[in-house]
Design a protein around this motif. Sequence first.
Motif, PDB file in Angstrom:
ATOM      1  N   LEU A 169       0.834  -1.201   0.000  1.00 43.16           N
ATOM      2  CA  LEU A 169       0.000   0.000   0.000  1.00 43.16           C
ATOM      3  C   LEU A 169       0.865   1.245   0.000  1.00 43.16           C
ATOM      4  N   TRP A 170       1.931   1.244   0.781  1.00 46.55           N
ATOM      5  CA  TRP A 170       2.805   2.419   0.863  1.00 46.55           C
ATOM      6  C   TRP A 170       3.470   2.684  -0.493  1.00 46.55           C
ATOM      7  N   MET A 171       3.898   1.627  -1.163  1.00 48.40           N
ATOM      8  CA  MET A 171       4.528   1.790  -2.478  1.00 48.40           C
ATOM      9  C   MET A 171       3.523   2.382  -3.464  1.00 48.40           C
ATOM     10  N   ASP A 172       2.287   1.919  -3.422  1.00 50.51           N
ATOM     11  CA  ASP A 172       1.253   2.440  -4.323  1.00 50.51           C
ATOM     12  C   ASP A 172       0.939   3.897  -4.020  1.00 50.51           C
ATOM     13  N   VAL A 173       0.905   4.252  -2.749  1.00 48.87           N
ATOM     14  CA  VAL A 173       0.661   5.646  -2.366  1.00 48.87           C
ATOM     15  C   VAL A 173       1.775   6.541  -2.899  1.00 48.87           C
ATOM     16  N   LYS A 174       3.026   6.088  -2.784  1.00 49.81           N
ATOM     17  CA  LYS A 174       4.153   6.870  -3.296  1.00 49.81           C
ATOM     18  C   LYS A 174       4.055   7.059  -4.811  1.00 49.81           C
ATOM     19  N   CYS A 175       3.687   5.996  -5.518  1.00 53.28           N
ATOM     20  CA  CYS A 175       3.550   6.079  -6.976  1.00 53.28           C
ATOM     21  C   CYS A 175       2.407   7.019  -7.370  1.00 53.28           C
ATOM     22  N   PHE A 176       1.306   6.946  -6.637  1.00 54.10           N
ATOM     23  CA  PHE A 176       0.125   7.750  -6.947  1.00 54.10           C
ATOM     24  C   PHE A 176       0.433   9.241  -6.835  1.00 54.10           C
ATOM     25  N   PHE A 177       0.966   9.638  -5.693  1.00 56.90           N
ATOM     26  CA  PHE A 177       1.242  11.061  -5.502  1.00 56.90           C
ATOM     27  C   PHE A 177       2.460  11.518  -6.292  1.00 56.90           C
ATOM     28  N   GLY A 178       3.401  10.606  -6.521  1.00 58.17           N
ATOM     29  CA  GLY A 178       4.537  10.937  -7.371  1.00 58.17           C
ATOM     30  C   GLY A 178       4.108  11.197  -8.801  1.00 58.17           C
ATOM     31  N   THR A 179       3.087  10.475  -9.252  1.00 65.12           N
ATOM     32  CA  THR A 179       2.556  10.674 -10.602  1.00 65.12           C
ATOM     33  C   THR A 179       1.905  12.046 -10.739  1.00 65.12           C
ATOM     34  N   ILE A 180       1.159  12.455  -9.729  1.00 65.90           N
ATOM     35  CA  ILE A 180       0.520  13.778  -9.760  1.00 65.90           C
ATOM     36  C   ILE A 180       1.573  14.866  -9.917  1.00 65.90           C
ATOM     37  N   ILE A 181       2.655  14.736  -9.165  1.00 65.83           N
ATOM     38  CA  ILE A 181       3.741  15.721  -9.248  1.00 65.83           C
ATOM     39  C   ILE A 181       4.395  15.686 -10.629  1.00 65.83           C
ATOM     40  N   SER A 182       4.631  14.468 -11.151  1.00 63.95           N
ATOM     41  CA  SER A 182       5.268  14.327 -12.464  1.00 63.95           C
ATOM     42  C   SER A 182       4.410  14.919 -13.578  1.00 63.95           C
ATOM     43  N   VAL A 183       3.081  14.705 -13.506  1.00 68.51           N
ATOM     44  CA  VAL A 183       2.178  15.243 -14.527  1.00 68.51           C
ATOM     45  C   VAL A 183       2.188  16.764 -14.498  1.00 68.51           C
ATOM     46  N   ILE A 184       2.147  17.336 -13.304  1.00 74.32           N
ATOM     47  CA  ILE A 184       2.172  18.798 -13.166  1.00 74.32           C
ATOM     48  C   ILE A 184       3.453  19.371 -13.753  1.00 74.32           C
ATOM     49  N   LYS A 185       4.564  18.679 -13.515  1.00 77.32           N
ATOM     50  CA  LYS A 185       5.870  19.160 -13.989  1.00 77.32           C
ATOM     51  C   LYS A 185       6.210  18.674 -15.393  1.00 77.32           C
ATOM     52  N   SER A 186       5.384  17.765 -15.969  1.00 81.12           N
ATOM     53  CA  SER A 186       5.648  17.124 -17.271  1.00 81.12           C
ATOM     54  C   SER A 186       7.003  16.438 -17.293  1.00 81.12           C
ATOM     55  N   ASP A 187       7.361  15.811 -16.186  1.00 82.04           N
ATOM     56  CA  ASP A 187       8.650  15.137 -16.084  1.00 82.04           C
ATOM     57  C   ASP A 187       8.740  13.931 -17.000  1.00 82.04           C
ATOM     58  N   GLY A 188       9.892  13.798 -17.690  1.00 79.42           N
ATOM     59  CA  GLY A 188      10.208  12.595 -18.426  1.00 79.42           C
ATOM     60  C   GLY A 188       9.420  12.351 -19.682  1.00 79.42           C
ATOM     61  N   VAL A 189       8.706  13.357 -20.198  1.00 82.32           N
ATOM     62  CA  VAL A 189       7.960  13.171 -21.443  1.00 82.32           C
ATOM     63  C   VAL A 189       8.868  13.593 -22.587  1.00 82.32           C
ATOM     64  N   VAL A 190       9.286  12.630 -23.393  1.00 82.64           N
ATOM     65  CA  VAL A 190      10.319  12.880 -24.381  1.00 82.64           C
ATOM     66  C   VAL A 190       9.833  12.624 -25.795  1.00 82.64           C
ATOM     67  N   GLU A 191      10.166  13.514 -26.701  1.00 86.86           N
ATOM     68  CA  GLU A 191       9.819  13.313 -28.108  1.00 86.86           C
ATOM     69  C   GLU A 191      10.952  12.622 -28.820  1.00 86.86           C
ATOM     70  N   GLY A 192      10.618  11.475 -29.431  1.00 89.61           N
ATOM     71  CA  GLY A 192      11.592  10.775 -30.264  1.00 89.61           C
ATOM     72  C   GLY A 192      12.809  10.265 -29.537  1.00 89.61           C
ATOM     73  N   GLY A 193      12.699  10.120 -28.207  1.00 86.47           N
ATOM     74  CA  GLY A 193      13.830   9.596 -27.456  1.00 86.47           C
ATOM     75  C   GLY A 193      14.920  10.612 -27.251  1.00 86.47           C
ATOM     76  N   THR A 194      14.645  11.878 -27.516  1.00 81.70           N
ATOM     77  CA  THR A 194      15.633  12.925 -27.320  1.00 81.70           C
ATOM     78  C   THR A 194      15.360  13.621 -26.014  1.00 81.70           C
ATOM     79  N   SER A 195      16.083  14.688 -25.756  1.00 82.49           N
ATOM     80  CA  SER A 195      15.888  15.435 -24.515  1.00 82.49           C
ATOM     81  C   SER A 195      14.803  16.489 -24.644  1.00 82.49           C
ATOM     82  N   VAL A 196      14.127  16.524 -25.795  1.00 78.89           N
ATOM     83  CA  VAL A 196      13.030  17.470 -25.980  1.00 78.89           C
ATOM     84  C   VAL A 196      11.775  16.868 -25.389  1.00 78.89           C
ATOM     85  N   LYS A 197      11.309  17.419 -24.267  1.00 73.96           N
ATOM     86  CA  LYS A 197      10.195  16.814 -23.536  1.00 73.96           C
ATOM     87  C   LYS A 197       8.869  17.296 -24.073  1.00 73.96           C
ATOM     88  N   LYS A 198       8.324  16.536 -25.043  1.00 79.91           N
ATOM     89  CA  LYS A 198       7.061  16.969 -25.643  1.00 79.91           C
ATOM     90  C   LYS A 198       6.054  15.835 -25.756  1.00 79.91           C
TER      91      LYS A 198
END
Length: 202
Positions: A169-198
């Motif tokens: 449960l703790w691992m799932d809670v960490k993933c859940f709230f970590g995802t919210i933060i990542s979506v807000i920051k658009s972390d790790g979204v990459v176009e074509g495998g490059t460093s352009v996060k789109k």
Amino acid sequence: MYLKIKRLIDIVLSLIGLIVLSPIYLILIIAIKLESRGPVLFKQKRVGINKTHFSILKFRTMKIDTPKDTPTHLLENPQQYITNMGKFLRKTSLDELPQIWNIFVGQMSIIGPRPALWNQFDLIAERDKYGANDIQPGLTGWAQINGRDELPIERKAKLDGEYVEKISLWMDVKCFFGTIISVIKSDGVVEGGTSVKKVKED
């Protein structure tokens, strides 16, 4: 024991999500239909628990002439295929909302390894080393909050294995709230495998 509780949590939260988010579903459906021809939902064959196959659901973000079963980052000039509404949906991850239905019917979990495309044989084989194909795939997971599209396959599979090893449960809670933060920051979204996060891969 936790896996049974986890499934119950998935059913309850996905049902609440389907009801509460229904106005947003309606708005997005209208917006997608107004911009481009084709179905509102995009179905794609993915790998589920024990390497069974199921059809993952997403709001369509690409034109209907886009090559099938090809990850976005492997397309030549992927931007040419993405609709304007699709860019917004991908940036906000709202295109993933229909997967709440996949969760409700038991094909996915809220938290777990992201389901591979049926033809991503290298990723599937790598996940076999860690038992990551033996649990329900998820809407989001440990790898998604630790790099997402920026990760090489070996690292992504290893992170999926870490989730399997530490599932709780703790691992799932960490993933859940970590995802919210990542979506807000658009972390790790990459176009074509490059460093352009789109553009998202999955």
